[in-house]
Design an enzyme around this catalytic site. Structure first.
Site, PDB file in Angstrom:
ATOM      1  N   HIS A   1      -2.121  30.039  27.451  1.00 56.69           N
ATOM      2  CA  HIS A   1      -3.547  30.406  27.519  1.00 56.69           C
ATOM      3  C   HIS A   1      -4.323  29.394  28.365  1.00 56.69           C
ATOM      4  O   HIS A   1      -5.187  29.755  29.148  1.00 56.69           O
ATOM      5  CB  HIS A   1      -4.148  30.494  26.115  1.00 56.69           C
ATOM      6  CG  HIS A   1      -3.595  31.633  25.300  1.00 56.69           C
ATOM      7  ND1 HIS A   1      -3.476  32.900  25.799  1.00 56.69           N
ATOM      8  CD2 HIS A   1      -3.131  31.685  24.019  1.00 56.69           C
ATOM      9  CE1 HIS A   1      -2.955  33.702  24.866  1.00 56.69           C
ATOM     10  NE2 HIS A   1      -2.739  32.983  23.780  1.00 56.69           N
TER      11      HIS A   1
ATOM     12  N   SER B   1      -9.898  40.644  23.134  1.00 58.72           N
ATOM     13  CA  SER B   1     -10.249  41.984  22.646  1.00 58.72           C
ATOM     14  C   SER B   1     -10.598  41.922  21.164  1.00 58.72           C
ATOM     15  O   SER B   1     -10.231  40.982  20.460  1.00 58.72           O
ATOM     16  CB  SER B   1      -9.078  42.945  22.865  1.00 58.72           C
ATOM     17  OG  SER B   1      -8.051  42.692  21.921  1.00 58.72           O
TER      18      SER B   1
ATOM     19  N   ARG C   1       4.018  35.063  27.456  1.00 57.81           N
ATOM     20  CA  ARG C   1       5.323  35.132  28.123  1.00 57.81           C
ATOM     21  C   ARG C   1       5.478  34.025  29.159  1.00 57.81           C
ATOM     22  O   ARG C   1       6.551  33.490  29.359  1.00 57.81           O
ATOM     23  CB  ARG C   1       5.508  36.527  28.760  1.00 57.81           C
ATOM     24  CG  ARG C   1       5.982  37.561  27.741  1.00 57.81           C
ATOM     25  CD  ARG C   1       5.762  38.964  28.226  1.00 57.81           C
ATOM     26  NE  ARG C   1       4.375  39.381  28.037  1.00 57.81           N
ATOM     27  CZ  ARG C   1       3.890  40.543  28.428  1.00 57.81           C
ATOM     28  NH1 ARG C   1       4.675  41.396  29.060  1.00 57.81           N
ATOM     29  NH2 ARG C   1       2.642  40.855  28.185  1.00 57.81           N
TER      30      ARG C   1
ATOM     31  N   ASP D   1      -3.028  39.610  31.322  1.00 58.89           N
ATOM     32  CA  ASP D   1      -1.994  39.643  30.279  1.00 58.89           C
ATOM     33  C   ASP D   1      -0.795  38.788  30.690  1.00 58.89           C
ATOM     34  O   ASP D   1      -0.523  38.604  31.880  1.00 58.89           O
ATOM     35  CB  ASP D   1      -1.568  41.109  30.051  1.00 58.89           C
ATOM     36  CG  ASP D   1      -0.883  41.294  28.705  1.00 58.89           C
ATOM     37  OD1 ASP D   1      -0.930  40.378  27.860  1.00 58.89           O
ATOM     38  OD2 ASP D   1      -0.288  42.369  28.502  1.00 58.89           O
TER      39      ASP D   1
ATOM     40  N   LEU E   1      -4.352  50.454  28.769  1.00 59.02           N
ATOM     41  CA  LEU E   1      -5.715  49.929  28.867  1.00 59.02           C
ATOM     42  C   LEU E   1      -6.068  48.983  27.729  1.00 59.02           C
ATOM     43  O   LEU E   1      -6.981  48.169  27.855  1.00 59.02           O
ATOM     44  CB  LEU E   1      -6.726  51.084  28.840  1.00 59.02           C
ATOM     45  CG  LEU E   1      -7.177  51.695  30.155  1.00 59.02           C
ATOM     46  CD1 LEU E   1      -8.243  52.754  29.892  1.00 59.02           C
ATOM     47  CD2 LEU E   1      -7.733  50.643  31.111  1.00 59.02           C
TER      48      LEU E   1
ATOM     49  N   GLU F   1      -9.253  43.622  19.041  1.00 62.31           N
ATOM     50  CA  GLU F   1      -7.968  43.714  18.329  1.00 62.31           C
ATOM     51  C   GLU F   1      -7.229  42.368  18.313  1.00 62.31           C
ATOM     52  O   GLU F   1      -6.331  42.158  17.501  1.00 62.31           O
ATOM     53  CB  GLU F   1      -7.085  44.781  18.979  1.00 62.31           C
ATOM     54  CG  GLU F   1      -7.570  46.220  18.766  1.00 62.31           C
ATOM     55  CD  GLU F   1      -8.830  46.584  19.545  1.00 62.31           C
ATOM     56  OE1 GLU F   1      -9.073  45.999  20.626  1.00 62.31           O
ATOM     57  OE2 GLU F   1      -9.602  47.442  19.063  1.00 62.31           O
ATOM     58  N   ASN F   2      -7.620  41.445  19.210  1.00 58.57           N
ATOM     59  CA  ASN F   2      -6.956  40.135  19.244  1.00 58.57           C
ATOM     60  C   ASN F   2      -7.239  39.298  17.989  1.00 58.57           C
ATOM     61  O   ASN F   2      -6.559  38.307  17.732  1.00 58.57           O
ATOM     62  CB  ASN F   2      -7.332  39.342  20.502  1.00 58.57           C
ATOM     63  CG  ASN F   2      -6.700  39.887  21.771  1.00 58.57           C
ATOM     64  OD1 ASN F   2      -7.281  39.819  22.857  1.00 58.57           O
ATOM     65  ND2 ASN F   2      -5.489  40.433  21.677  1.00 58.57           N
TER      66      ASN F   2
ATOM     67  N   ARG G   1       2.472  28.888  22.984  1.00 61.16           N
ATOM     68  CA  ARG G   1       1.572  29.921  23.523  1.00 61.16           C
ATOM     69  C   ARG G   1       0.243  29.356  24.021  1.00 61.16           C
ATOM     70  O   ARG G   1      -0.293  29.793  25.035  1.00 61.16           O
ATOM     71  CB  ARG G   1       1.312  30.988  22.456  1.00 61.16           C
ATOM     72  CG  ARG G   1       2.522  31.856  22.153  1.00 61.16           C
ATOM     73  CD  ARG G   1       2.183  32.924  21.100  1.00 61.16           C
ATOM     74  NE  ARG G   1       1.120  33.811  21.570  1.00 61.16           N
ATOM     75  CZ  ARG G   1       1.328  34.873  22.373  1.00 61.16           C
ATOM     76  NH1 ARG G   1       2.544  35.182  22.769  1.00 61.16           N
ATOM     77  NH2 ARG G   1       0.317  35.624  22.753  1.00 61.16           N
TER      78      ARG G   1
END
Ligand code: IPE
Ligand code: IPE
Ligand code: MG
Length: 239
Positions: free
Chosen positions: A38, A66, A25, A21, A192, A68-69, A34
């Site tokens: 990556h 994920s 940032r 993660d 998590l 959710e990404n 961004r």
């Protein structure tokens, strides 16, 4: 490989799983967009895997994308897919030379063709390697993994009275690898995020503020040192 098979060698470090993660940032703090964060976050992969292997770790798992990404902006999602393909092109040969066997954890179904191809290619090229197993969780969700396992149990017509931990574990993406001994999360968050939720039942956690693109060999050694000071009891009393 959980439950009754849990080992009592409390300091063995066989499997390390990492929630990578802080790429966004890292980019922010360098005045970059961004996607540059990556990209930078793929450059340390070989070094980190090698550092763990040098310490005797046989399984390394990386959380790269994920389920959710998908909620991120479309161009970021596309960028992460492109980077997976690019990263396979750049890292595969080196990882292969290092004796790394690559395997995918997650749902291949709704991934674009190029991503599925890149994953399949890296699995195929490295399948005979045994020095270290690198599992890449990509389009992975812990709850989805459990739902898939339940569906397989129903499909296999397993009797109610035959349902055990083993029956479930055999149907998870991780059926061929042991539970993580240590879960590392970079960038200061302490959660998590739907990663290995079944498998982490007795894992140790290590949180660091270091952003993923800055994570390197020294951080690997620091995490291992801390792990070696932990006492794992698995519900039993200390011996
Ligand atoms: C981790 O970095 C990479 C992925 C989740 C794909 P982030 O993109 O989550 O970085 P932050 O949390 O915004 O810093
Ligand atoms: C977790 O990081 C997923 C990956 C590292 C691939 P996120 O940045 O997506 O997690 P949240 O949203 O902060 O929980
Ligand atoms: Mg994040």
């Amino acid at each position: 490989m959980t439950g009754t098979s849990v080992s009592n060698t409390s300091h063995a470090l066989n499997h390390v799983a990492i929630i990578m993660d802080g790429n966004g940032r890292w980019a922010d703090s360098h005045g970059l967009i961004r996607s540059e964060g990556h990209r930078q976050g793929t450059k340390n992969l070989r070094e980190v895997v090698k550092a763990f292997a040098d310490e005797g770790v046989s399984f390394v798992t990386l959380y790269a994308f994920s389920k959710e990404n998908w909620q991120r902006p479309r161009n970021e999602v596309q960028n992460l897919f492109d980077l997976l393909v690019e990263s396979v092109a750049q890292n595969l040969e080196g990882l292969h030379q290092d004796g790394v066997c690559i395997q995918h954890l997650g749902d291949k179904n709704n991934l674009p063709y190029e991503v599925r191809e890149a994953i399949g290619h890296s699995e195929k090229i490295t399948q005979g390697n045994y020095h270290v197993t690198l599992s890449v969780a990509f389009n992975y969700g812990g709850r989805a993994e459990i739902i898939e396992a339940v569906k397989k149990i129903v499909k296999d017509s397993i009797a109610f009275s035959d349902i055990t931990e083993r029956v479930i574990e055999d149907r998870l993406y991780t059926s061929a690898i042991p539970d993580p001994d240590l879960i590392i999360r970079t960038a200061g968050e302490k959660r998590l995020s739907n990663f290995l939720i079944w498998q982490s039942a007795y894992s140790e956690y290590y949180f660091t503020d270091v952003l993923w693109p800055d994570f390197g060999k020294a951080d690997v050694q620091k995490a291992i040192r801390e792990y070696k000071n932990r006492k794992r009891k698995f519900g039993a009393l200390e011996s």
